[in-house]
Scaffold this active site. Structure first.
Site, short mmCIF file in Angstrom:
data_model
loop_
_atom_site.label_atom_id
_atom_site.label_comp_id
_atom_site.label_asym_id
_atom_site.label_seq_id
_atom_site.Cartn_x
_atom_site.Cartn_y
_atom_site.Cartn_z
N THR A 196 3.98 -50.22 26.51
CA THR A 196 2.64 -49.44 27.05
C THR A 196 2.44 -48.19 26.33
O THR A 196 3.44 -47.42 25.82
CB THR A 196 2.78 -48.95 28.64
OG1 THR A 196 3.12 -50.31 29.12
CG2 THR A 196 1.71 -48.09 29.05
N ARG A 224 -0.46 -58.70 39.62
CA ARG A 224 0.42 -57.67 39.75
C ARG A 224 0.16 -56.33 38.94
O ARG A 224 -0.55 -56.40 37.62
CB ARG A 224 2.04 -58.04 38.76
CG ARG A 224 2.86 -56.89 38.92
CD ARG A 224 3.08 -56.06 37.63
NE ARG A 224 3.84 -55.11 37.61
CZ ARG A 224 4.25 -54.20 36.50
NH1 ARG A 224 3.19 -54.16 35.59
NH2 ARG A 224 5.14 -53.38 36.56
N VAL A 225 0.25 -55.15 39.42
CA VAL A 225 -0.45 -54.00 38.97
C VAL A 225 0.81 -52.95 38.68
O VAL A 225 1.44 -52.73 39.85
CB VAL A 225 -1.42 -53.34 39.76
CG1 VAL A 225 -1.91 -52.04 39.13
CG2 VAL A 225 -2.79 -54.41 39.90
N GLY A 226 1.00 -52.36 37.71
CA GLY A 226 2.02 -51.46 37.41
C GLY A 226 1.57 -49.97 37.47
O GLY A 226 0.55 -49.74 38.38
N ASP A 227 2.14 -49.17 37.01
CA ASP A 227 2.17 -47.75 37.26
C ASP A 227 0.71 -47.22 36.21
O ASP A 227 0.23 -46.39 36.38
CB ASP A 227 3.17 -46.98 36.73
CG ASP A 227 3.71 -47.16 35.30
OD1 ASP A 227 4.09 -48.48 35.07
OD2 ASP A 227 3.68 -46.26 34.46
N THR A 247 6.18 -44.92 30.93
CA THR A 247 6.27 -46.32 30.51
C THR A 247 7.59 -46.83 31.14
O THR A 247 8.58 -46.09 31.48
CB THR A 247 6.10 -46.42 28.85
OG1 THR A 247 6.27 -47.64 28.55
CG2 THR A 247 7.26 -45.67 28.34
N GLY A 248 7.58 -48.04 30.96
CA GLY A 248 8.91 -48.76 31.65
C GLY A 248 8.61 -49.35 32.68
O GLY A 248 7.33 -49.96 33.07
N GLY A 250 7.14 -50.23 35.86
CA GLY A 250 6.11 -49.46 36.59
C GLY A 250 6.27 -49.16 38.06
O GLY A 250 5.95 -48.25 38.67
N1 ASP Z 1 4.70 -49.44 32.56
C1 ASP Z 1 4.23 -50.92 32.41
C2 ASP Z 1 4.03 -51.52 33.61
O1 ASP Z 1 4.89 -51.29 34.56
C3 ASP Z 1 4.97 -51.55 31.47
C4 ASP Z 1 5.12 -50.85 30.16
O2 ASP Z 1 5.44 -49.58 29.97
O3 ASP Z 1 5.26 -51.30 29.07
O4 ASP Z 1 3.20 -52.27 33.74
#
Ligand code: ASP
Length: 336
Positions: A196, A224-227, A247-248, A250
């Site tokens: 991300t 699914r929705v992340g951060d 990032t990471g 979420g």
């Molecule tokens: N943070 C993003 C998510 O969880 C993933 C990413 O950092 O690539 O959707």
């Protein structure tokens, strides 16, 4: 260096050290910001702006934003222009066109933006549109809402001149076909399945804004929705204090409202580096083990000082300042 390499040595490049060390120093191109001190006398603070920082060592994206800032562009538009480089780069399999699909084989994107006046916009689960950070800005400016999902966001995009695009590239489709053989889903540690781009910009006037855009975790559940599109989780700006992006994994960032936490910690006096470390510690202390997931943060304060921290080695931040784009290997909670 290939950004997909798993880097193990945390070090700051010479340029990075210089940039970090000059965070609040004077420079002939610096901007003067007028402030009012406690006795209401106007004072002039020298900012080391413009500055652009972003997650995961995205050299071209950060340089694009930095140069736009140097040319006088405002912080929000520079951040959107910067992240668009990754949205349009089909080699990046977790942002924009070419992003990995969900378990049903559909690519869906999430993004958010926040400006220096506290306005924000976000889109979630958007199909067929590449530049979703720009679309998040349209939500912010052209609707009475903060967040639009799915078809509604796509309709808004077409209304505002965005073109439909096939986001699933042949190589992402091939990787998905391969994945289907085992259908094994587990969040992996580093850039194997998240890349991300979160970007924070400070423009020549010292104003801070940011953008965050992603296809989310590879082979996520549909819907699914992340951060990344959640204001306060993947991105938060308070122009009086600074900004942060994550990032990471979420889910972990959402549970600790990571970016908002970092900005609030900076408000209480922590440096961007200390605030990022504390936000990672909040996650780490809630788990017996953080071996199987990565979270990383970047942050900037009003002085133009920056910081970054992560759980696992392997994360780098880009920093553009004084027309120099530097890669900063980020210190991590785990050392190997
Ligand atoms: N943070 C993003 C998510 O969880 C993933 C990413 O950092 O690539 O959707």
């Amino acid at each position: 260096m290939n950004r997909r390499n798993f880097l193990r040595n945390a070090s700051i490049s010479g340029a990075g050290i210089a940039a970090a060390a000059t965070g609040i120093s004077c420079n002939s191109t610096n901007t003067k910001e007028k402030e009012t001190n406690s006795t209401s006398m106007p004072i002039t603070r020298t900012l080391n702006a413009p500055v652009a920082i972003c997650t995961w060592g995205f050299t071209d994206a950060n340089e694009t934003a930095g140069k736009a800032l140097d040319a006088g562009m405002n912080a929000l538009d520079a951040a959107i222009k910067g992240v668009a480089v990754e949205e349009e780069d089909i080699r990046n399999t977790t942002v924009g066109k070419g992003g990995a699909p969900d378990r049903n084989g559909t690519v869906s994107l999430d993004a958010s933006v926040m400006d220096s006046n506290g306005n924000c916009g976000a889109v979630v689960c958007v199909e067929n549109i590449t530049n979703v950070a720009a679309l998040a800005k349209v939500v912010m400016l052209e609707t009475p809402h903060v967040m639009l999902a799915g078809e509604g966001a796509e309709e808004l995009a077409y209304k505002h001149g965005f073109k439909a695009d096939e986001l699933l590239t042949p190589s992402s489709a091939a990787a998905y076909k391969e994945w289907l053989k085992t259908s094994e889903y587990k969040p992996l540690i580093n850039i194997e399945n998240h890349d991300t781009i979160g970007m924070l910009c400070m423009d020549k006037d010292g104003d801070i804004a940011g953008a965050c855009t992603t296809s989310g975790l590879s082979y996520k559940m549909k819907g699914r929705v992340g951060d990344s599109p959640i204001i306060g989780a993947g991105l938060f700006i308070d122009n009086e204090v600074g900004g942060a992006a994550g990032t990471g994994l979420g889910e972990e960032i959402i549970k600790t409202v990571g970016s908002f936490l970092i900005v609030e910690l900076m408000r209480q006096g922590k440096t961007p580096q200390e605030a990022c470390e504390e936000a990672i510690n909040r996650i780490v202390t809630k788990h017996n083990s953080v071996e199987d997931f990565q979270v990383a943060y970047i942050a900037i304060n009003k002085k133009g000082e920056t910081g970054s921290y992560c759980i696992h080695p392997g994360f780098a931040m880009m920093e553009y300042r004084n027309s120099k784009n530097s890669r900063i290997e980020t210190k991590s909670h785990l050392k190997t």
